[in-house]
Structures are given as C-alpha cells and as structure tokens.
Design an enzyme around this catalytic site. Structure first.
Site, PDB file in Angstrom:
ATOM      1  N   THR A  49       0.827  -1.210   0.000  1.00 29.65           N
ATOM      2  CA  THR A  49       0.000   0.000   0.000  1.00 29.65           C
ATOM      3  C   THR A  49       0.859   1.256   0.000  1.00 29.65           C
ATOM      4  O   THR A  49       0.462   2.290  -0.531  1.00 29.65           O
ATOM      5  CB  THR A  49      -0.923  -0.028   1.236  1.00 29.65           C
ATOM      6  OG1 THR A  49      -1.829  -1.119   1.073  1.00 29.65           O
ATOM      7  CG2 THR A  49      -1.716   1.252   1.384  1.00 29.65           C
ATOM      8  N   SER A  91       1.283  -7.383  -0.798  1.00 30.97           N
ATOM      9  CA  SER A  91       1.941  -8.433   0.001  1.00 30.97           C
ATOM     10  C   SER A  91       1.002  -9.560   0.412  1.00 30.97           C
ATOM     11  O   SER A  91       1.459 -10.576   0.920  1.00 30.97           O
ATOM     12  CB  SER A  91       2.647  -7.846   1.219  1.00 30.97           C
ATOM     13  OG  SER A  91       1.762  -7.624   2.279  1.00 30.97           O
ATOM     14  N   THR A 108       1.596  -4.319   4.326  1.00 35.11           N
ATOM     15  CA  THR A 108       1.417  -4.633   5.747  1.00 35.11           C
ATOM     16  C   THR A 108       0.916  -6.057   5.974  1.00 35.11           C
ATOM     17  O   THR A 108       1.145  -6.633   7.032  1.00 35.11           O
ATOM     18  CB  THR A 108       0.416  -3.661   6.401  1.00 35.11           C
ATOM     19  OG1 THR A 108      -0.833  -3.743   5.697  1.00 35.11           O
ATOM     20  CG2 THR A 108       0.936  -2.238   6.371  1.00 35.11           C
ATOM     21  N   ASP A 109       0.212  -6.620   4.975  1.00 29.02           N
ATOM     22  CA  ASP A 109      -0.509  -7.882   5.216  1.00 29.02           C
ATOM     23  C   ASP A 109       0.383  -9.033   5.672  1.00 29.02           C
ATOM     24  O   ASP A 109       0.018  -9.789   6.569  1.00 29.02           O
ATOM     25  CB  ASP A 109      -1.271  -8.306   3.957  1.00 29.02           C
ATOM     26  CG  ASP A 109      -2.506  -7.439   3.717  1.00 29.02           C
ATOM     27  OD1 ASP A 109      -2.924  -6.724   4.648  1.00 29.02           O
ATOM     28  OD2 ASP A 109      -3.049  -7.483   2.599  1.00 29.02           O
TER      29      ASP A 109
HETATM   30  N1  ASP Z   1      -2.724  -5.400   0.860  1.00 27.72           N
HETATM   31  C1  ASP Z   1      -1.679  -4.476   1.192  1.00 27.72           C
HETATM   32  C2  ASP Z   1      -0.371  -5.229   1.218  1.00 27.72           C
HETATM   33  O1  ASP Z   1      -0.084  -5.913   2.150  1.00 27.72           O
HETATM   34  C3  ASP Z   1      -1.942  -3.826   2.494  1.00 27.72           C
HETATM   35  C4  ASP Z   1      -0.927  -2.816   2.912  1.00 27.72           C
HETATM   36  O2  ASP Z   1       0.174  -2.726   2.429  1.00 27.72           O
HETATM   37  O3  ASP Z   1      -1.280  -2.055   3.852  1.00 27.72           O
HETATM   38  O4  ASP Z   1       0.372  -5.145   0.282  1.00 27.72           O
END
Ligand code: ASP
Length: 322
Positions: A17, A67, A100-101
């Site tokens: 993200t 991710s 973050t995932d």
């Molecule tokens: N779906 C995203 C990821 O993990 C969420 C994020 O980065 O906050 O790439």
C-alpha cells in the site's frame, strides 16, 4: 570533494500500500497496491537529507506486489538482494518497503536467513500514496532514522512511530494507521521527531541468520508447509487430502493453551506417523503456550501460526541448522 567516507543505506522496494494508488484521494480502501517505484516513494519524502546526515541512498526495485500475494520466490530474491548489499562494507543498513498484510512473515523469514549484524528495517503504510494524508512518507523517514541508529540490530519493523522486532511484530488491525503491535511486550522503541528512543536496547538474537543455508536451495524445491486452525465444527478430511497431495509440515493453531479439537487428533497423528512435521501454537492473539502440550511439539518462541510456519519451512529446508 568531501573526503569523508560516505555510508550507504539501501532501500529495497517490494510494493504494498505504501506504493499503492487510488483514483481519488479520499479513497482509503479501493486502491491498487504496488504501483509506484521505490525511487519515486523516496523522492516524495520531505527532509530526507536531514535524516540521512550525509549518508548516500541507493534504491532497488526487487518486486512490485500486494503483500497478500507474497510468495517464496520473492522472499528468496529479497533475501539474496539484502544479503548482497549487507555484505558490502560501505552499506550501513537495508530498508525494505513492504505491504502490511504479510510483513510479519517476511520479517521473520529475513531474520532467520540473513547472517548479519547490520539492521534490516521493514516499513509500510496503511494508506495509499495518493491519500489526502498518506502515512508512507513519514514511515519511510522513520525507518531511515532507525536504520542509521547505531543500536539498531536484526530485522525490525517500523510503522506509525513504533519499532517492533521481527519476532514479536504482528498486524492487528485491518484499517487504522497503528496497525502493528508487539502484544504484551509493547514496542521495542519509538521514533519521535526523527529521534529514536528504545524501550529496551535491541540485542542480536540467536535466530539471526541461523537458517541462511536455505537461500542456497531454489524456492521451487522448498517443502509445502501449511497452517490449520482448530475450531468448532472443524473437518479432519482436509488433513488427509493435504497429506495425499504432498504436505511436509503443518502448523496447528490450537485453541487456548494449544488444545486441539478431538475430531482432528487421529488424522493429525496419522499425518505425523507418515512423516509430516507437526507443530502446535495457539490461535490466541497474545501469549505463548504454557507447560507441556498435547501430542505435538510446540512452536518455538511463542510465534504465531504464520511465523511458526516460516520457522518450520526453514527447519525442513535446512535440517540441523535450527
Ligand atoms: N494489501 C496491502 C499489502 O499488504 C496492504 C498494505 O500494504 O497495507 O500489500
């Protein structure tokens, strides 16, 4: 020319993200992760020279993905590029931009395969780069401040002004900016107005780099290790299907203090008897298993199921090096 030897900080981009874009600035969920290059992300951080204090920045795009789609091949590529840079004497640290995932899984993977005393700092964002108030630039700047801190060691995660260790960090919220927690331990430290304040000085952990041998094995040959949750009404037949399909390791996220639904027990014991390595952890959000547990070996270090999966994967790739 300045004769002072410049130190380098290498920033590796993987997507997430933090590199995400939405069609509208007010859209904080309907965006596409992994769109902008890491060089562009860095150019969007104001006041970088103040943070860098003369250090040189090198950036490299290792991957560009959400991710949630992280895979072993990307992990291997990321670890090899990290090891390459960390091995250069003028490189002070590696910073990694990541979604973050699955950040906690990547952090725990890198902690075990990177044989280094230099810090590796993962950072991320909960809002896309196009948001009215994106959190990525601040997180990136904070991560660089941590990377420059002489006490920083091992693989760390930086988000929302907090520093977490690879072992303890866990994503705990799907939306809010402070999405990460180290549970009952609290953060390892904070970044306040560019200054790093440690709750307790980090120490080099025994797990750092202990599975670096795994990097020599192509990820296509890594064994299949899965996670199974014990829950009301759980079906044992998935276990039999997995074993028949070639499963090599299974982490069971048990209820409470590592208890497992009685309907799973015979299938799990049969899988174990057929050579599947089974490890037990808890599906509780915090805490580690206490005392002796059931028929299965407990996952080490109170790791959550997803990190315990990483440990078991590496254990099965490089037996004898854990
Ligand atoms: N779906 C995203 C990821 O993990 C969420 C994020 O980065 O906050 O790439």
């Amino acid at each position: 020319m300045d004769t002072k030897k410049l130190q380098k900080i290498v920033v590796l981009g993987t997507g997430g993200t933090i590199a995400g874009t939405a069609a509208r600035a007010e859209d904080l969920t309907g965006y596409t992760a992994g769109q902008l290059g890491v060089q562009l992300l860095l150019s969007g951080v104001p006041g970088l020279s103040e943070t860098l204090q003369g250090d040189e920045l090198v950036s490299e795009q290792v991957a560009q993905l959400d991710s949630k789609d992280m895979d072993h091949a990307t992990w291997q590529a990321l670890a090899l590029r990290s090891a390459h840079w960390l091995g250069q004497s003028d490189v002070r640290a590696v910073v990694i931009t990541h979604g973050t995932d699955t950040l906690e899984e990547t952090a725990w993977f890198l902690q075990q395969v990177l044989h280094t005393d230099k810090p590796v700092v993962l950072t991320c964002a909960m809002r896309p780069a196009t948001a009215l108030a994106p959190d990525g630039p601040q997180n990136l700047r904070d991560a660089l401040a941590v990377a420059r801190d002489p006490r920083a060691v091992g693989v760390l995660a930086v988000c929302a002004g907090q520093i977490h260790t690879a072992q303890r960090v866990q994503k705990v919220h799907p939306y809010r900016l402070e999405a990460f927690s180290s549970g009952e331990f609290g953060p390892q430290g904070w970044i306040e107005q560019g200054q790093v304040r440690w709750a307790e000085s980090p120490t080099r952990s025994a797990e750092q780099g202990h599975a670096h041998h795994a990097l020599g094995v192509p990820s296509a040959n890594w064994p299949w290790v899965a996670v199974l949750h014990s829950h009301a009404g759980v079906e044992a037949r998935q276990i039999d299907a997995w074993v028949q399909a070639g499963l090599k390791g299974l982490v069971v996220a048990g209820t409470g203090n590592g208890t497992v639904h009685q309907g799973l027990m015979s299938a799990l014991l049969a899988a174990q008897a057929q050579g599947v390595a089974v490890r037990l952890t808890t599906r509780c959000a915090e805490g580690a298993l206490v005392g002796p547990v059931a028929a299965f070996q407990a996952a080490a270090l109170g790791l959550n199921a997803y990190k315990a999966r990483v440990s078991l994967l590496l254990e099965l790739i490089a037996p004898g090096h854990h």
